[in-house]
Design a protein around this motif. Structure first.
Motif, mmCIF file in Angstrom:
data_model
loop_
_atom_site.group_PDB
_atom_site.id
_atom_site.type_symbol
_atom_site.label_atom_id
_atom_site.label_comp_id
_atom_site.label_asym_id
_atom_site.label_seq_id
_atom_site.Cartn_x
_atom_site.Cartn_y
_atom_site.Cartn_z
ATOM 1 N N ALA A 154 5.841 8.184 -10.107
ATOM 2 C CA ALA A 154 5.592 8.984 -8.903
ATOM 3 C C ALA A 154 5.359 8.082 -7.698
ATOM 4 O O ALA A 154 5.792 8.391 -6.582
ATOM 5 N N ALA A 155 4.696 6.938 -7.901
ATOM 6 C CA ALA A 155 4.439 6.001 -6.800
ATOM 7 C C ALA A 155 5.741 5.436 -6.249
ATOM 8 O O ALA A 155 5.825 5.094 -5.066
ATOM 9 N N LEU A 156 6.778 5.344 -7.088
ATOM 10 C CA LEU A 156 8.071 4.829 -6.621
ATOM 11 C C LEU A 156 8.733 5.774 -5.628
ATOM 12 O O LEU A 156 9.519 5.345 -4.792
ATOM 13 N N LYS A 157 8.412 7.041 -5.710
ATOM 14 C CA LYS A 157 9.009 8.028 -4.804
ATOM 15 C C LYS A 157 8.278 8.110 -3.473
ATOM 16 O O LYS A 157 8.772 8.670 -2.517
ATOM 17 N N ASN A 158 7.074 7.519 -3.408
ATOM 18 C CA ASN A 158 6.270 7.496 -2.199
ATOM 19 C C ASN A 158 6.891 6.497 -1.218
ATOM 20 O O ASN A 158 7.173 5.370 -1.591
ATOM 21 N N PRO A 159 7.082 6.877 0.054
ATOM 22 C CA PRO A 159 7.676 5.937 1.022
ATOM 23 C C PRO A 159 6.903 4.625 1.157
ATOM 24 O O PRO A 159 7.451 3.619 1.545
ATOM 25 N N GLN A 160 5.613 4.608 0.816
ATOM 26 C CA GLN A 160 4.812 3.398 0.916
ATOM 27 C C GLN A 160 4.902 2.557 -0.355
ATOM 28 O O GLN A 160 4.240 1.543 -0.465
ATOM 29 N N SER A 161 5.720 2.952 -1.324
ATOM 30 C CA SER A 161 5.691 2.321 -2.644
ATOM 31 C C SER A 161 6.185 0.891 -2.670
ATOM 32 O O SER A 161 5.953 0.187 -3.630
ATOM 33 N N GLY A 162 6.869 0.450 -1.630
ATOM 34 C CA GLY A 162 7.347 -0.921 -1.649
ATOM 35 C C GLY A 162 8.697 -1.077 -2.315
ATOM 36 O O GLY A 162 9.223 -2.175 -2.389
ATOM 37 N N ARG A 163 9.294 0.007 -2.826
ATOM 38 C CA ARG A 163 10.621 -0.125 -3.416
ATOM 39 C C ARG A 163 11.572 -0.705 -2.369
ATOM 40 O O ARG A 163 12.371 -1.557 -2.665
ATOM 41 N N ARG A 164 11.432 -0.248 -1.123
ATOM 42 C CA ARG A 164 12.278 -0.820 -0.074
ATOM 43 C C ARG A 164 11.812 -2.230 0.274
ATOM 44 O O ARG A 164 12.588 -3.144 0.380
ATOM 45 N N ALA A 165 10.498 -2.393 0.457
ATOM 46 C CA ALA A 165 9.977 -3.692 0.893
ATOM 47 C C ALA A 165 10.126 -4.763 -0.179
ATOM 48 O O ALA A 165 10.328 -5.917 0.134
ATOM 49 N N GLN A 166 10.016 -4.378 -1.444
ATOM 50 C CA GLN A 166 10.074 -5.361 -2.511
ATOM 51 C C GLN A 166 11.306 -5.172 -3.384
ATOM 52 O O GLN A 166 11.354 -5.631 -4.500
ATOM 53 N N GLY A 167 12.296 -4.464 -2.859
ATOM 54 C CA GLY A 167 13.501 -4.195 -3.636
ATOM 55 C C GLY A 167 14.447 -5.385 -3.661
ATOM 56 O O GLY A 167 14.066 -6.534 -3.537
ATOM 57 N N ARG A 168 15.693 -5.095 -3.807
ATOM 58 C CA ARG A 168 16.708 -6.125 -3.899
ATOM 59 C C ARG A 168 16.840 -6.859 -2.561
ATOM 60 O O ARG A 168 16.598 -6.307 -1.503
ATOM 61 N N PRO A 169 17.246 -8.142 -2.607
ATOM 62 C CA PRO A 169 17.436 -8.902 -1.368
ATOM 63 C C PRO A 169 18.409 -8.187 -0.434
ATOM 64 O O PRO A 169 19.382 -7.606 -0.883
ATOM 65 N N GLY A 170 18.076 -8.195 0.844
ATOM 66 C CA GLY A 170 18.948 -7.574 1.845
ATOM 67 C C GLY A 170 18.543 -6.165 2.197
ATOM 68 O O GLY A 170 19.033 -5.607 3.160
ATOM 69 N N GLN A 171 17.643 -5.555 1.435
ATOM 70 C CA GLN A 171 17.200 -4.212 1.764
ATOM 71 C C GLN A 171 16.137 -4.323 2.848
ATOM 72 O O GLN A 171 15.190 -5.074 2.729
ATOM 73 N N ALA A 172 16.301 -3.538 3.895
ATOM 74 C CA ALA A 172 15.337 -3.555 4.991
ATOM 75 C C ALA A 172 14.245 -2.538 4.728
ATOM 76 O O ALA A 172 14.487 -1.485 4.145
ATOM 77 N N ASP A 173 13.043 -2.828 5.173
ATOM 78 C CA ASP A 173 11.942 -1.888 5.087
ATOM 79 C C ASP A 173 12.024 -0.997 6.304
ATOM 80 O O ASP A 173 11.768 -1.411 7.426
ATOM 81 N N ARG A 174 12.377 0.264 6.079
ATOM 82 C CA ARG A 174 12.514 1.214 7.194
ATOM 83 C C ARG A 174 11.255 2.025 7.418
ATOM 84 O O ARG A 174 11.211 2.863 8.271
ATOM 85 N N GLY A 175 10.228 1.824 6.542
ATOM 86 C CA GLY A 175 9.000 2.633 6.626
ATOM 87 C C GLY A 175 8.102 2.079 7.604
ATOM 88 O O GLY A 175 7.420 2.248 8.402
#
Length: 91
Positions: free
Chosen positions: A70-91
Protein backbone atom coordinates in the motif's frame (compact mmCIF):
# COMPACT_ATOMS: atom_id res chain seq x y z
CA UNK A 1 26.02 -18.94 18.55
CA UNK A 2 25.04 -17.81 15.06
CA UNK A 3 23.23 -14.47 14.77
CA UNK A 4 19.88 -14.43 13.02
CA UNK A 5 19.59 -12.40 9.80
CA UNK A 6 16.89 -9.72 9.62
CA UNK A 7 14.06 -10.37 7.16
CA UNK A 8 10.79 -8.42 7.09
CA UNK A 9 8.53 -6.31 4.94
CA UNK A 10 9.16 -2.69 5.85
CA UNK A 11 8.92 0.97 4.92
CA UNK A 12 12.38 2.55 4.91
CA UNK A 13 12.81 6.31 5.33
CA UNK A 14 16.00 7.57 3.74
CA UNK A 15 18.01 10.72 4.25
CA UNK A 16 17.03 13.14 1.50
CA UNK A 17 13.31 13.01 2.36
CA UNK A 18 12.42 9.89 0.42
CA UNK A 19 11.23 6.44 1.32
CA UNK A 20 11.02 2.99 -0.20
CA UNK A 21 8.99 -0.08 0.73
CA UNK A 22 9.49 -3.77 0.14
CA UNK A 23 10.91 -7.02 1.51
CA UNK A 24 14.00 -6.11 3.54
CA UNK A 25 16.96 -8.38 4.30
CA UNK A 26 20.56 -7.95 5.39
CA UNK A 27 23.34 -8.56 2.90
CA UNK A 28 27.11 -8.40 3.11
CA UNK A 29 28.99 -7.33 -0.02
CA UNK A 30 32.75 -6.96 -0.03
CA UNK A 31 32.83 -7.07 3.75
CA UNK A 32 30.30 -4.22 4.09
CA UNK A 33 26.78 -4.57 5.45
CA UNK A 34 23.85 -3.38 3.37
CA UNK A 35 20.10 -3.37 3.68
CA UNK A 36 18.60 -5.06 0.61
CA UNK A 37 15.12 -3.86 -0.36
CA UNK A 38 13.24 -5.99 -2.89
CA UNK A 39 10.48 -3.75 -4.20
CA UNK A 40 7.63 -5.76 -5.74
CA UNK A 41 5.87 -5.03 -9.02
CA UNK A 42 3.34 -2.23 -8.55
CA UNK A 43 0.75 -0.83 -10.94
CA UNK A 44 2.42 -2.41 -13.95
CA UNK A 45 5.92 -1.23 -13.04
CA UNK A 46 8.36 -4.13 -12.69
CA UNK A 47 9.87 -4.90 -9.31
CA UNK A 48 13.50 -4.09 -8.57
CA UNK A 49 16.18 -4.43 -5.89
CA UNK A 50 18.12 -1.62 -4.20
CA UNK A 51 20.94 -1.82 -1.63
CA UNK A 52 21.44 0.86 1.05
CA UNK A 53 24.30 1.43 3.47
CA UNK A 54 23.46 2.25 7.07
CA UNK A 55 24.35 5.92 6.55
CA UNK A 56 21.51 6.31 4.04
CA UNK A 57 18.79 5.13 6.41
CA UNK A 58 16.92 7.47 8.74
CA UNK A 59 14.36 4.99 10.05
CA UNK A 60 12.68 1.68 9.32
CA UNK A 61 9.12 0.59 10.09
CA UNK A 62 8.66 -3.18 9.93
CA UNK A 63 5.17 -4.04 8.70
CA UNK A 64 3.18 -6.67 6.87
CA UNK A 65 3.29 -7.22 3.13
CA UNK A 66 -0.08 -5.52 2.55
CA UNK A 67 1.03 -2.35 4.34
CA UNK A 68 4.32 -2.23 2.40
CA UNK A 69 2.50 -2.73 -0.93
CA UNK A 70 0.00 0.00 0.00
CA UNK A 71 2.91 2.37 0.75
CA UNK A 72 4.13 1.87 -2.84
CA UNK A 73 0.90 3.38 -4.15
CA UNK A 74 1.32 6.48 -1.97
CA UNK A 75 2.82 9.41 -3.96
CA UNK A 76 5.32 9.94 -1.11
CA UNK A 77 6.50 6.30 -1.26
CA UNK A 78 9.74 7.05 -3.05
CA UNK A 79 9.04 4.65 -5.92
CA UNK A 80 9.67 7.62 -8.19
CA UNK A 81 12.48 9.10 -6.10
CA UNK A 82 14.24 5.79 -5.51
CA UNK A 83 13.16 3.98 -8.66
CA UNK A 84 15.14 3.15 -11.73
CA UNK A 85 17.86 5.57 -12.92
CA UNK A 86 16.48 8.39 -15.04
CA UNK A 87 13.09 8.55 -13.35
CA UNK A 88 12.32 12.06 -12.16
CA UNK A 89 10.60 12.78 -8.87
CA UNK A 90 7.46 14.64 -9.87
CA UNK A 91 6.00 14.73 -6.33
Amino acid sequence: MESQKFESWAIIELFGHSQIAGKVTEESIGGCSFLRVDVPECDGQPGFTKFFGNGAIYSMTPCGEQVARAALKNPQSGRRAQGRPGQADRG
